[in-house]
Structures are given as C-alpha cells and as structure tokens.
Design a protein around this motif. Structure first.
Motif, PDB file in Angstrom:
ATOM      1  N   LEU A   2       0.690  -1.260   0.210  1.00  0.00           N
ATOM      2  CA  LEU A   2      -0.119   0.106   0.080  1.00  0.00           C
ATOM      3  C   LEU A   2       0.802   1.166  -0.135  1.00  0.00           C
ATOM      4  N   TYR A   3       1.972   1.242   0.781  1.00  0.00           N
ATOM      5  CA  TYR A   3       2.589   2.534   1.026  1.00  0.00           C
ATOM      6  C   TYR A   3       4.252   2.369   1.044  1.00  0.00           C
ATOM      7  N   ALA A   4       4.471   1.259   0.198  1.00  0.00           N
ATOM      8  CA  ALA A   4       5.869   1.102  -0.067  1.00  0.00           C
ATOM      9  C   ALA A   4       6.689   2.343  -0.379  1.00  0.00           C
ATOM     10  N   VAL A   5       8.007   2.689   0.017  1.00  0.00           N
ATOM     11  CA  VAL A   5       8.733   3.652  -0.336  1.00  0.00           C
ATOM     12  C   VAL A   5       9.073   3.508  -1.740  1.00  0.00           C
ATOM     13  N   ASP A   6       8.749   4.601  -2.543  1.00  0.00           N
ATOM     14  CA  ASP A   6       8.996   4.728  -4.060  1.00  0.00           C
ATOM     15  C   ASP A   6       9.410   6.352  -4.384  1.00  0.00           C
ATOM     16  N   MET A   7      10.752   6.435  -4.242  1.00  0.00           N
ATOM     17  CA  MET A   7      11.033   7.990  -4.433  1.00  0.00           C
ATOM     18  C   MET A   7      10.886   8.300  -6.096  1.00  0.00           C
ATOM     19  N   SER A   8      10.597   7.344  -6.898  1.00  0.00           N
ATOM     20  CA  SER A   8      10.393   7.758  -8.161  1.00  0.00           C
ATOM     21  C   SER A   8       9.105   8.211  -8.665  1.00  0.00           C
ATOM     22  N   SER A   9       8.158   7.732  -7.938  1.00  0.00           N
ATOM     23  CA  SER A   9       6.557   8.038  -8.008  1.00  0.00           C
ATOM     24  C   SER A   9       6.496   9.454  -7.587  1.00  0.00           C
ATOM     25  N   ASP A  41      17.578  21.655  -8.962  1.00  0.00           N
ATOM     26  CA  ASP A  41      18.781  21.053  -9.283  1.00  0.00           C
ATOM     27  C   ASP A  41      18.958  20.419  -7.471  1.00  0.00           C
ATOM     28  N   ALA A  42      18.847  20.990  -6.671  1.00  0.00           N
ATOM     29  CA  ALA A  42      18.908  20.494  -5.217  1.00  0.00           C
ATOM     30  C   ALA A  42      18.071  19.587  -4.933  1.00  0.00           C
ATOM     31  N   ALA A  43      16.725  19.696  -5.474  1.00  0.00           N
ATOM     32  CA  ALA A  43      15.566  18.745  -5.051  1.00  0.00           C
ATOM     33  C   ALA A  43      15.824  17.581  -5.957  1.00  0.00           C
ATOM     34  N   ARG A  44      16.457  17.529  -7.178  1.00  0.00           N
ATOM     35  CA  ARG A  44      16.843  16.459  -8.034  1.00  0.00           C
ATOM     36  C   ARG A  44      17.857  15.554  -7.293  1.00  0.00           C
ATOM     37  N   ASN A  45      18.826  16.393  -6.636  1.00  0.00           N
ATOM     38  CA  ASN A  45      20.055  15.716  -6.002  1.00  0.00           C
ATOM     39  C   ASN A  45      19.230  15.089  -4.610  1.00  0.00           C
ATOM     40  N   GLU A  51      16.598   7.654  -3.577  1.00  0.00           N
ATOM     41  CA  GLU A  51      16.532   6.518  -4.654  1.00  0.00           C
ATOM     42  C   GLU A  51      17.683   5.544  -4.260  1.00  0.00           C
ATOM     43  N   ALA A  52      18.745   6.207  -3.775  1.00  0.00           N
ATOM     44  CA  ALA A  52      19.823   5.272  -3.537  1.00  0.00           C
ATOM     45  C   ALA A  52      19.484   4.527  -2.074  1.00  0.00           C
ATOM     46  N   ALA A  53      19.398   5.492  -1.237  1.00  0.00           N
ATOM     47  CA  ALA A  53      18.926   4.665   0.093  1.00  0.00           C
ATOM     48  C   ALA A  53      17.735   3.780  -0.097  1.00  0.00           C
ATOM     49  N   ALA A  54      16.665   4.096  -0.930  1.00  0.00           N
ATOM     50  CA  ALA A  54      15.593   3.111  -0.957  1.00  0.00           C
ATOM     51  C   ALA A  54      16.153   1.903  -1.693  1.00  0.00           C
ATOM     52  N   ARG A  55      17.173   1.921  -2.748  1.00  0.00           N
ATOM     53  CA  ARG A  55      17.651   0.793  -3.515  1.00  0.00           C
ATOM     54  C   ARG A  55      18.564   0.093  -2.242  1.00  0.00           C
ATOM     55  N   ALA A  74      25.190   6.663  -4.852  1.00  0.00           N
ATOM     56  CA  ALA A  74      24.545   7.964  -5.468  1.00  0.00           C
ATOM     57  C   ALA A  74      25.877   8.616  -6.116  1.00  0.00           C
ATOM     58  N   ASP A  75      26.998   8.331  -5.998  1.00  0.00           N
ATOM     59  CA  ASP A  75      28.243   8.800  -6.584  1.00  0.00           C
ATOM     60  C   ASP A  75      28.317  10.029  -6.422  1.00  0.00           C
ATOM     61  N   VAL A  76      28.271  10.609  -5.122  1.00  0.00           N
ATOM     62  CA  VAL A  76      28.428  11.696  -4.447  1.00  0.00           C
ATOM     63  C   VAL A  76      29.108  11.583  -3.294  1.00  0.00           C
ATOM     64  N   GLY A  77      30.004  12.861  -2.879  1.00  0.00           N
ATOM     65  CA  GLY A  77      30.691  12.881  -1.371  1.00  0.00           C
ATOM     66  C   GLY A  77      29.957  12.508  -0.320  1.00  0.00           C
ATOM     67  N   LYS A  78      30.488  12.167   0.572  1.00  0.00           N
ATOM     68  CA  LYS A  78      29.664  11.838   1.838  1.00  0.00           C
ATOM     69  C   LYS A  78      29.093  13.045   2.383  1.00  0.00           C
ATOM     70  N   GLY A  79      29.980  14.120   2.159  1.00  0.00           N
ATOM     71  CA  GLY A  79      29.595  15.306   2.943  1.00  0.00           C
ATOM     72  C   GLY A  79      28.346  15.744   2.216  1.00  0.00           C
ATOM     73  N   THR A  80      28.091  15.548   1.060  1.00  0.00           N
ATOM     74  CA  THR A  80      26.844  15.957   0.584  1.00  0.00           C
ATOM     75  C   THR A  80      25.544  15.268   1.014  1.00  0.00           C
ATOM     76  N   VAL A  81      25.709  14.263   1.531  1.00  0.00           N
ATOM     77  CA  VAL A  81      24.772  13.459   2.217  1.00  0.00           C
ATOM     78  C   VAL A  81      24.434  14.000   3.567  1.00  0.00           C
ATOM     79  N   PHE A  82      25.488  14.408   4.219  1.00  0.00           N
ATOM     80  CA  PHE A  82      25.489  14.783   5.794  1.00  0.00           C
ATOM     81  C   PHE A  82      24.771  16.329   5.504  1.00  0.00           C
TER      82      PHE A  82
END
Length: 226
Positions: A2-9, A41-45, A51-55, A74-82
C-alpha cells in the motif's frame, strides 16, 4: 504494497480539504531546518540520494543504509549526504516522510472511505487500517527512524496523523476527550507494538485489523462492521 517507499513516483496533487473541524493542511515534512524550499537541481539531488537509500534498503535491509553507502550508491561525496540530511536518522526520516505525505494526501483528498465522502465512523475505521498496513510494510524503517522520546510526538508526520484522527473522533464522539482518545488509539498502531505482535507473537495482520475495528467500535459505542 500500500505505502511502500518509492521515491521515483511523483507525489499526487493535494486537493483542498473538504471537511469541518479544522482539518489539518498538508504538512511540509522532510526538509532540513532552514530549507523551506529547494532549487530544482537541489531537489533532484535530494531525490537521487533518497532513491539510492531506497535501493539499499531493498537489497540489504535498513542495516545497509549508512551515510557512506548512500554516498557511494549515488556517486556523490559523503559530505553531500550529511549536508542534505544531517545524520542517518534524518535520512531515514526523509524516506518515511515521502510515504507519510502520500498517506496524508489519501486521507485528506483521496477516495472514500479513507478520504472525504464517507461517514466519519467509516473513515475512522479505514484510517487505522491504512496506518496499520503502512507501518507493517515499512516496519524496519519505521523502527530505525524513530525519533528520540523528546521529539517522538512533536514530529510533523505524527502531528498530522493525530490531528486528522482527532477531527474524526470529534465528529463521531463529540462528548469525548478526543485529543487524548487520539493518542490512545494511535498507541495501538505504534511500530514497536506492531513489531512485537507480528514478529515476536506471530499474530496475523488480519487479527490486528480486526482488533482496530473492535477498538473503534468500543470507543465510539457503535457496532463493529458486519
């Protein structure tokens, strides 16, 4: 599910609420402090990181979600995630927030009986069933993202559920202490309790659903659905 995490939708449009009793508006959950909105662009990132976390959850479970693993996926630096989420709990909460907004959109403007158009009692029954199955589907994530006790009941997502439930109770049992009744009913849908009942006691979801309907009938002094 019913409510599975799906960031692509894409999130559905949020109709204007059609209910009295101070219907709660859609809450903006999931943004970091000081981020009322994001550039495109920030929203897309941000979506790419989620998406990467959901995978990672799908492949390795919640235990496989670390800030380092998400950055690598996600092929980004760790600092970006923090910078985007603050810490691991913030990242997990952001995953839950997407699902929470979908659920809120359903009970604010979706089809009845969960959404407007059904009698309050029917909506009350449907509300608990929807929250129950959403929690069960995301149980590991729900438990891992649980805020500390001082923030648990003031998180916007929890407040949205409580406000909606209080409104339905005021329409159904106007002589009751609906604020406290809402807390009591939501306690029966607590993720830790559902974990105990389903995984440790091995109770089927059908029994928990029947228990919710029975509890609603007792609180509202009505007959359970036939």
């Amino acid at each position: 599910m019913l409510y599975a995490v799906d960031m692509s939708s894409a999130l559905p449009p949020f109709p204007k609420p059609e209910e009295p009793f101070a219907t709660p508006s859609l809450l903006e959950v999931g943004m970091a402090p000081g981020e009322p909105g994001l550039r495109a662009d920030a929203a897309r990132n941000r979506a790419r990181l989620l998406e990467a976390a959901a995978r990672l959850i799908a492949e390795h479970g919640v235990a496989g979600v670390t800030m380092e693993a998400v950055a690598a996926a996600a092929d980004v630096g760790k600092g970006t995630v923090f910078r985007r989420f603050g810490d691991r709990t913030g990242l997990l909460m952001a995953l839950l927030d997407h699902s929470a907004r979908r659920l809120q959109a359903d009970f604010l403007g979706g089809p009845p009986p969960l959404g407007p158009g059904a009698p309050p009692l029917e909506r009350l029954r449907a509300f608990g069933v929807a929250v129950l199955y959403r929690t069960a589907e995301q149980l590991d994530l729900q438990l891992a993202a649980q805020p500390d006790p001082t923030r648990r009941f003031i998180h916007p997502a929890a407040g949205a559920l409580r406000a909606h439930l209080t409104m339905l109770l005021r329409q159904t049992v106007p002589d009751g202490d609906c604020d406290l009744l809402a807390h009591t009913l939501l306690a029966s849908l607590d993720p830790a309790l559902i974990h105990h009942l389903t995984r440790q006691c091995e109770m089927p979801m059908e029994r928990l659903e029947a228990a919710w309907l029975d509890l609603v009938a007792r609180v509202t002094r009505t007959d359970p659905p036939g």
